[in-house]
Motif scaffolding. Sequence first.
Motif, PDB file in Angstrom:
ATOM      1  N   LYS A  13     -44.414  -7.462 -46.874  1.00  0.00           N
ATOM      2  CA  LYS A  13     -45.091  -6.194 -46.646  1.00  0.00           C
ATOM      3  C   LYS A  13     -45.121  -5.973 -45.144  1.00  0.00           C
ATOM      4  O   LYS A  13     -45.466  -6.884 -44.383  1.00  0.00           O
ATOM      5  N   PHE A  14     -44.750  -4.774 -44.710  1.00  0.00           N
ATOM      6  CA  PHE A  14     -44.665  -4.476 -43.285  1.00  0.00           C
ATOM      7  C   PHE A  14     -45.593  -3.321 -42.923  1.00  0.00           C
ATOM      8  O   PHE A  14     -45.793  -2.408 -43.725  1.00  0.00           O
ATOM      9  N   ASP A  15     -46.113  -3.361 -41.699  1.00  0.00           N
ATOM     10  CA  ASP A  15     -46.959  -2.279 -41.199  1.00  0.00           C
ATOM     11  C   ASP A  15     -46.132  -1.049 -40.851  1.00  0.00           C
ATOM     12  O   ASP A  15     -46.628   0.067 -40.907  1.00  0.00           O
ATOM     13  N   GLN A  16     -44.882  -1.265 -40.461  1.00  0.00           N
ATOM     14  CA  GLN A  16     -43.973  -0.175 -40.117  1.00  0.00           C
ATOM     15  C   GLN A  16     -42.704  -0.314 -40.938  1.00  0.00           C
ATOM     16  O   GLN A  16     -42.315  -1.423 -41.293  1.00  0.00           O
ATOM     17  N   SER A  17     -42.053   0.809 -41.231  1.00  0.00           N
ATOM     18  CA  SER A  17     -40.757   0.743 -41.907  1.00  0.00           C
ATOM     19  C   SER A  17     -39.780   0.031 -40.996  1.00  0.00           C
ATOM     20  O   SER A  17     -39.825   0.195 -39.776  1.00  0.00           O
ATOM     21  N   LYS A  18     -38.919  -0.775 -41.594  1.00  0.00           N
ATOM     22  CA  LYS A  18     -37.928  -1.472 -40.778  1.00  0.00           C
ATOM     23  C   LYS A  18     -36.709  -1.790 -41.624  1.00  0.00           C
ATOM     24  O   LYS A  18     -36.788  -1.896 -42.845  1.00  0.00           O
ATOM     25  N   SER A  19     -35.593  -1.958 -40.954  1.00  0.00           N
ATOM     26  CA  SER A  19     -34.352  -2.367 -41.604  1.00  0.00           C
ATOM     27  C   SER A  19     -34.163  -3.855 -41.373  1.00  0.00           C
ATOM     28  O   SER A  19     -34.331  -4.342 -40.259  1.00  0.00           O
ATOM     29  N   VAL A  20     -33.829  -4.570 -42.443  1.00  0.00           N
ATOM     30  CA  VAL A  20     -33.681  -6.016 -42.359  1.00  0.00           C
ATOM     31  C   VAL A  20     -32.424  -6.453 -43.097  1.00  0.00           C
ATOM     32  O   VAL A  20     -31.912  -5.756 -43.972  1.00  0.00           O
ATOM     33  N   LEU A  21     -31.944  -7.618 -42.741  1.00  0.00           N
ATOM     34  CA  LEU A  21     -30.807  -8.237 -43.406  1.00  0.00           C
ATOM     35  C   LEU A  21     -31.367  -9.366 -44.267  1.00  0.00           C
ATOM     36  O   LEU A  21     -31.807 -10.391 -43.758  1.00  0.00           O
ATOM     37  N   LEU A  22     -31.382  -9.161 -45.587  1.00  0.00           N
ATOM     38  CA  LEU A  22     -31.967 -10.132 -46.505  1.00  0.00           C
ATOM     39  C   LEU A  22     -30.890 -11.043 -47.081  1.00  0.00           C
ATOM     40  O   LEU A  22     -29.829 -10.583 -47.504  1.00  0.00           O
ATOM     41  N   CYS A  23     -31.194 -12.324 -47.105  1.00  0.00           N
ATOM     42  CA  CYS A  23     -30.266 -13.326 -47.617  1.00  0.00           C
ATOM     43  C   CYS A  23     -30.071 -13.145 -49.118  1.00  0.00           C
ATOM     44  O   CYS A  23     -31.030 -12.926 -49.856  1.00  0.00           O
ATOM     45  N   GLN A  24     -28.836 -13.280 -49.561  1.00  0.00           N
ATOM     46  CA  GLN A  24     -28.537 -13.252 -50.991  1.00  0.00           C
ATOM     47  C   GLN A  24     -27.835 -14.527 -51.451  1.00  0.00           C
ATOM     48  O   GLN A  24     -27.706 -14.761 -52.636  1.00  0.00           O
ATOM     49  N   CYS A  25     -27.407 -15.371 -50.488  1.00  0.00           N
ATOM     50  CA  CYS A  25     -26.813 -16.651 -50.892  1.00  0.00           C
ATOM     51  C   CYS A  25     -27.910 -17.670 -51.191  1.00  0.00           C
ATOM     52  O   CYS A  25     -27.664 -18.688 -51.808  1.00  0.00           O
ATOM     53  N   LYS A  26     -29.125 -17.381 -50.741  1.00  0.00           N
ATOM     54  CA  LYS A  26     -30.321 -18.186 -50.989  1.00  0.00           C
ATOM     55  C   LYS A  26     -30.292 -19.553 -50.315  1.00  0.00           C
ATOM     56  O   LYS A  26     -31.074 -20.431 -50.650  1.00  0.00           O
ATOM     57  N   GLN A  27     -29.418 -19.731 -49.335  1.00  0.00           N
ATOM     58  CA  GLN A  27     -29.311 -21.008 -48.629  1.00  0.00           C
ATOM     59  C   GLN A  27     -29.871 -20.923 -47.203  1.00  0.00           C
ATOM     60  O   GLN A  27     -29.786 -21.873 -46.446  1.00  0.00           O
ATOM     61  N   THR A  28     -30.457 -19.796 -46.843  1.00  0.00           N
ATOM     62  CA  THR A  28     -30.958 -19.569 -45.493  1.00  0.00           C
ATOM     63  C   THR A  28     -32.057 -20.562 -45.091  1.00  0.00           C
ATOM     64  O   THR A  28     -32.817 -21.035 -45.934  1.00  0.00           O
TER      65      THR A  28
ATOM     66  N   ILE B 145     -22.840 -12.389 -49.565  1.00  0.00           N
ATOM     67  CA  ILE B 145     -23.049 -11.533 -48.402  1.00  0.00           C
ATOM     68  C   ILE B 145     -24.504 -11.082 -48.391  1.00  0.00           C
ATOM     69  O   ILE B 145     -25.109 -10.924 -49.454  1.00  0.00           O
ATOM     70  N   PRO B 146     -25.090 -10.861 -47.214  1.00  0.00           N
ATOM     71  CA  PRO B 146     -26.485 -10.427 -47.152  1.00  0.00           C
ATOM     72  C   PRO B 146     -26.626  -8.952 -47.555  1.00  0.00           C
ATOM     73  O   PRO B 146     -25.644  -8.220 -47.610  1.00  0.00           O
ATOM     74  N   ALA B 147     -27.852  -8.540 -47.807  1.00  0.00           N
ATOM     75  CA  ALA B 147     -28.150  -7.151 -48.148  1.00  0.00           C
ATOM     76  C   ALA B 147     -28.888  -6.504 -46.986  1.00  0.00           C
ATOM     77  O   ALA B 147     -29.918  -7.013 -46.543  1.00  0.00           O
ATOM     78  N   PHE B 148     -28.353  -5.392 -46.495  1.00  0.00           N
ATOM     79  CA  PHE B 148     -29.018  -4.637 -45.435  1.00  0.00           C
ATOM     80  C   PHE B 148     -29.929  -3.623 -46.128  1.00  0.00           C
ATOM     81  O   PHE B 148     -29.453  -2.745 -46.841  1.00  0.00           O
ATOM     82  N   LYS B 149     -31.231  -3.780 -45.965  1.00  0.00           N
ATOM     83  CA  LYS B 149     -32.198  -2.937 -46.663  1.00  0.00           C
ATOM     84  C   LYS B 149     -33.172  -2.301 -45.687  1.00  0.00           C
ATOM     85  O   LYS B 149     -33.633  -2.937 -44.749  1.00  0.00           O
ATOM     86  N   LYS B 150     -33.489  -1.037 -45.945  1.00  0.00           N
ATOM     87  CA  LYS B 150     -34.551  -0.362 -45.195  1.00  0.00           C
ATOM     88  C   LYS B 150     -35.807  -0.480 -46.042  1.00  0.00           C
ATOM     89  O   LYS B 150     -35.865   0.036 -47.156  1.00  0.00           O
ATOM     90  N   LEU B 151     -36.786  -1.195 -45.526  1.00  0.00           N
ATOM     91  CA  LEU B 151     -38.024  -1.445 -46.251  1.00  0.00           C
ATOM     92  C   LEU B 151     -39.123  -0.535 -45.710  1.00  0.00           C
ATOM     93  O   LEU B 151     -39.296  -0.411 -44.497  1.00  0.00           O
TER      94      LEU B 151
END
Length: 125
Positions: free
Chosen positions: A86-101, A45-51
């Motif tokens: 690295k982002f200029d603004q904070s943002k929430s992203v869905l990061l792949c964890q299956c590594k097949q993206t 499952i992906p990870a929803f992260k606020k970066l």
Amino acid sequence: MALAFRLNCLVLKPRICSLFRQPYVNSSTTELKKGIKGTYIAKKIPAFKKLEANKRYSWCECGLSKKQPFCDGSHKGTEFKPIRLKFDQSKSVLLCQCKQTSNPPYCDMTHVSVMFSSLKDIFKK
């Protein structure tokens, strides 16, 4: 709801619910399974992260990191390297964890096909 899901998994459908166990391991070994891209499937499952803005992140590409979805240096000795973010603004992203993206480091829903292939493996037994 969570208790009902957990009870359902433990009592009624342990084989199907094992699809969501983390990390994705072979039942006969403790090694991570490799996906179609040659990387290890860390989680299904992906990870929803606020970066945070202006902070550096290293996304694990190999799937071996114990700090998924981020790199902990476990790729040393492999052909894989982390992807720097690295982002200029904070943002929430869905990061792949299956590594097949197909769009690393972001989830493109490929984990759904990873889960279905796991389901086929379960019902072959």
